[in-house]
Design a protein around this motif. Structure first.
Motif, PDB file in Angstrom:
ATOM      1  N   UNK A 104       0.860  -1.183   0.000  1.00  0.00           N
ATOM      2  CA  UNK A 104       0.000   0.000   0.000  1.00  0.00           C
ATOM      3  C   UNK A 104       0.894   1.229   0.000  1.00  0.00           C
ATOM      4  N   UNK A 105       0.660   2.102  -0.980  1.00  0.00           N
ATOM      5  CA  UNK A 105       1.478   3.290  -1.223  1.00  0.00           C
ATOM      6  C   UNK A 105       0.593   4.520  -1.047  1.00  0.00           C
ATOM      7  N   UNK A 106       1.005   5.412  -0.144  1.00  0.00           N
ATOM      8  CA  UNK A 106       0.218   6.610   0.165  1.00  0.00           C
ATOM      9  C   UNK A 106       1.104   7.841   0.067  1.00  0.00           C
ATOM     10  N   UNK A 115       4.485  13.868   1.606  1.00  0.00           N
ATOM     11  CA  UNK A 115       4.951  12.693   2.345  1.00  0.00           C
ATOM     12  C   UNK A 115       4.583  11.443   1.581  1.00  0.00           C
ATOM     13  N   UNK A 116       5.572  10.664   1.169  1.00  0.00           N
ATOM     14  CA  UNK A 116       5.377   9.534   0.262  1.00  0.00           C
ATOM     15  C   UNK A 116       6.020   8.296   0.860  1.00  0.00           C
ATOM     16  N   UNK A 117       5.214   7.253   1.067  1.00  0.00           N
ATOM     17  CA  UNK A 117       5.750   6.031   1.661  1.00  0.00           C
ATOM     18  C   UNK A 117       4.900   4.836   1.264  1.00  0.00           C
ATOM     19  N   UNK A 118       5.515   3.666   1.250  1.00  0.00           N
ATOM     20  CA  UNK A 118       4.755   2.427   1.049  1.00  0.00           C
ATOM     21  C   UNK A 118       5.403   1.323   1.856  1.00  0.00           C
ATOM     22  N   UNK A 119       4.604   0.328   2.133  1.00  0.00           N
ATOM     23  CA  UNK A 119       5.136  -0.837   2.859  1.00  0.00           C
ATOM     24  C   UNK A 119       4.286  -2.055   2.537  1.00  0.00           C
ATOM     25  N   UNK A 120       4.783  -3.210   2.950  1.00  0.00           N
ATOM     26  CA  UNK A 120       4.106  -4.476   2.690  1.00  0.00           C
ATOM     27  C   UNK A 120       3.197  -4.868   3.854  1.00  0.00           C
ATOM     28  N   UNK A 121       2.093  -5.504   3.491  1.00  0.00           N
ATOM     29  CA  UNK A 121       1.143  -6.064   4.449  1.00  0.00           C
ATOM     30  C   UNK A 121       0.833  -7.495   4.016  1.00  0.00           C
ATOM     31  N   UNK A 122       0.286  -8.259   4.944  1.00  0.00           N
ATOM     32  CA  UNK A 122      -0.077  -9.651   4.651  1.00  0.00           C
ATOM     33  C   UNK A 122      -1.501  -9.894   5.116  1.00  0.00           C
ATOM     34  N   UNK A 123      -2.323 -10.461   4.232  1.00  0.00           N
ATOM     35  CA  UNK A 123      -3.686 -10.855   4.604  1.00  0.00           C
ATOM     36  C   UNK A 123      -3.649 -12.292   5.100  1.00  0.00           C
ATOM     37  N   UNK A 241       7.693  -4.380  -2.298  1.00  0.00           N
ATOM     38  CA  UNK A 241       8.273  -3.042  -2.314  1.00  0.00           C
ATOM     39  C   UNK A 241       8.145  -2.397  -0.936  1.00  0.00           C
ATOM     40  N   UNK A 242       9.175  -1.647  -0.565  1.00  0.00           N
ATOM     41  CA  UNK A 242       9.117  -0.759   0.594  1.00  0.00           C
ATOM     42  C   UNK A 242       9.646   0.602   0.159  1.00  0.00           C
ATOM     43  N   UNK A 243       9.078   1.662   0.740  1.00  0.00           N
ATOM     44  CA  UNK A 243       9.478   3.014   0.340  1.00  0.00           C
ATOM     45  C   UNK A 243       9.555   3.941   1.543  1.00  0.00           C
ATOM     46  N   UNK A 244      10.640   4.683   1.628  1.00  0.00           N
ATOM     47  CA  UNK A 244      10.769   5.793   2.571  1.00  0.00           C
ATOM     48  C   UNK A 244      11.107   7.063   1.810  1.00  0.00           C
ATOM     49  N   UNK A 245      10.668   8.188   2.357  1.00  0.00           N
ATOM     50  CA  UNK A 245      11.129   9.499   1.910  1.00  0.00           C
ATOM     51  C   UNK A 245      12.224   9.941   2.869  1.00  0.00           C
TER      52      UNK A 245
END
Length: 269
Positions: A104-106, A115-123, A241-245
Motif C-alpha cells: 500500500x502506497x500513500x 509525504x510519500x511512503x509504502x510498505x508491505x502487508x499480509x492478509x 516493495x518498501x518506500x521511505x522518503x
C-alpha cells in the motif's frame, strides 16, 4: 503551491534549507501514521476499494490532501498492489485472500509538503517464500539508505540495493525508480535501485528523495496492463516493495516516513 527557496545542482536536483526538514517530517509522519492505522484492516475478505476509502477518509480527517487523487487522471488515495503486481495497483472490489501479500502506497500533502511512503502487508497467513521476499526487500531499502552520505553518489545507492538483492537470488525491477520530492510530487533525480559505485549525481546535504526498491522472486521484467497504471511481473512471480522518503544530512540520511507505531515491517505483531 511550490515555494522552493533553495538552490539547484547542475543536475537540476533541489537543495533544501534546514527549516524545510520540519515540513517533510510533518507530511511523512501523517503518511506513515495512515499506514499504521490501515494495518489491522488488511485481512482476508476485505476489498482494496474499502481500504482505499478508509485511507481517503483519514487524509480528509487530518485536513491534508491526497497527492494521488487527480494526478494524471488517477482517482484514488492509494495504490494497492497484490502478489505479482509490482506497483500502481488500482483499488477495486477485489477481495483479499488468505496469504496475499499487499503493498500500500500513500502520498499526502501537508502545508505544501509531500509525504510519500509504502510498505508491505499480509492478509492472513504469510507463505514462506513470500516472507523471504518481503524480508529481502525490506533489508534492501535500508541497505540503500545506509549508502546515503554527502559525497557519495546515487550509483552507490543503486549498487548497495542491487548487490544485496542479487546475492539472495532475487531481482531488482529496472522499469520504476525513486524520485526527488519536497514541495512537488516528482522532481529530479531518478533514484535507480541498481547501478555502479561512483556513478550518477553526487549526494549533497539538503536533497530530498524517495528510495523504493521493487524486488521480484523471479525475473526483473514488468509490463503495464491496459488500464495504463497497473504494473505486473512478466513471469507472474511475486513482487514486493518498501518506500521511505528521506533527506540527506551532514552525516547520512534522515527518514521522514518512519512508522510512529513501529509497524513498518509486516510481522510487527
Amino acid at each position: 503551491m511550490d515555494d522552493f527557496t533553495g538552490r539547484l545542482t547542475k543536475d537540476g536536483i533541489r537543495i533544501h534549507q534546514d527549516a524545510d526538514f520540519a515540513g517533510m517530517h510533518r507530511a511523512g509522519a501523517l503518511a506513515a501514521d495512515i499506514l499504521d492505522r490501515v494495518a489491522p484492516l488488511v485481512v482476508p475478505g476485505v476489498t482494496t476499494g474499502a481500504l482505499d476509502a478508509q485511507i481517503e477518509a483519514w487524509v480528509n480527517e487530518a485536513e491534508a490532501t491526497s497527492a494521488t487523487i487527480g494526478y494524471r487522471g488517477y482517482q484514488h488515495a492509494s495504490c494497492i498492489s497484490i502478489n505479482h503486481v509490482v506497483c500502481h495497483g488500482i483499488p477495486s472490489e477485489k477481495k483479499l485472500k488468505d496469504g496475499d501479500i499487499v503493498n500500500i502506497d500513500v502520498t499526502v500533502i501537508v502545508d505544501g509538503w509531500f509525504g510519500d511512503t509504502s510498505r508491505m502487508f499480509v492478509a492472513g497467513n504469510l507463505p514462506r517464500k513470500a516472507e523471504r521476499l518481503i524480508q529481502v526487500t525490506h533489508d534492501a531499502l535500508f541497505k540503500g539508505i545506509e549508502a546515503v552520505k554527502p559525497g557519495k553518489t546515487f550509483g552507490d545507492i543503486g549498487y548497495a540495493i542491487q548487490s544485496f538483492v542479487e546475492s539472495k537470488r532475487m531481482s531488482v525491477v529496472r522499469d520504476f525508480c525513486g524520485h526527488g520530492l519536497g514541495q512537488v510530487f516528482h522532481a529530479p533525480p531518478n533514484v535507480l535501485h541498481y547501478g555502479r559505485p561512483g556513478t550518477g549525481p553526487v549526494l549533497e546535504e539538503g536533497m530530498f528523495f524517495t528510495i523504493e526498491p521493487m524486488v521480484n522472486l523471479g525475473r526483473p521484467e514488468t509490463k503495464v496492463l491496459s488500464d495504463d497504471w497497473t504494473a505486473v511481473t512478466r513471469d507472474k512471480s511475486l513482487s514486493a516493495q518498501f518506500e521511505h522518503s528521506i533527506g540527506v544530512t551532514a552525516d547520512g540520511a534522515e527518514i521522514f516516513t518512519l512508522s510512529p507505531a513501529g509497524k513498518f515491517h509486516p510481522t510487527w505483531a
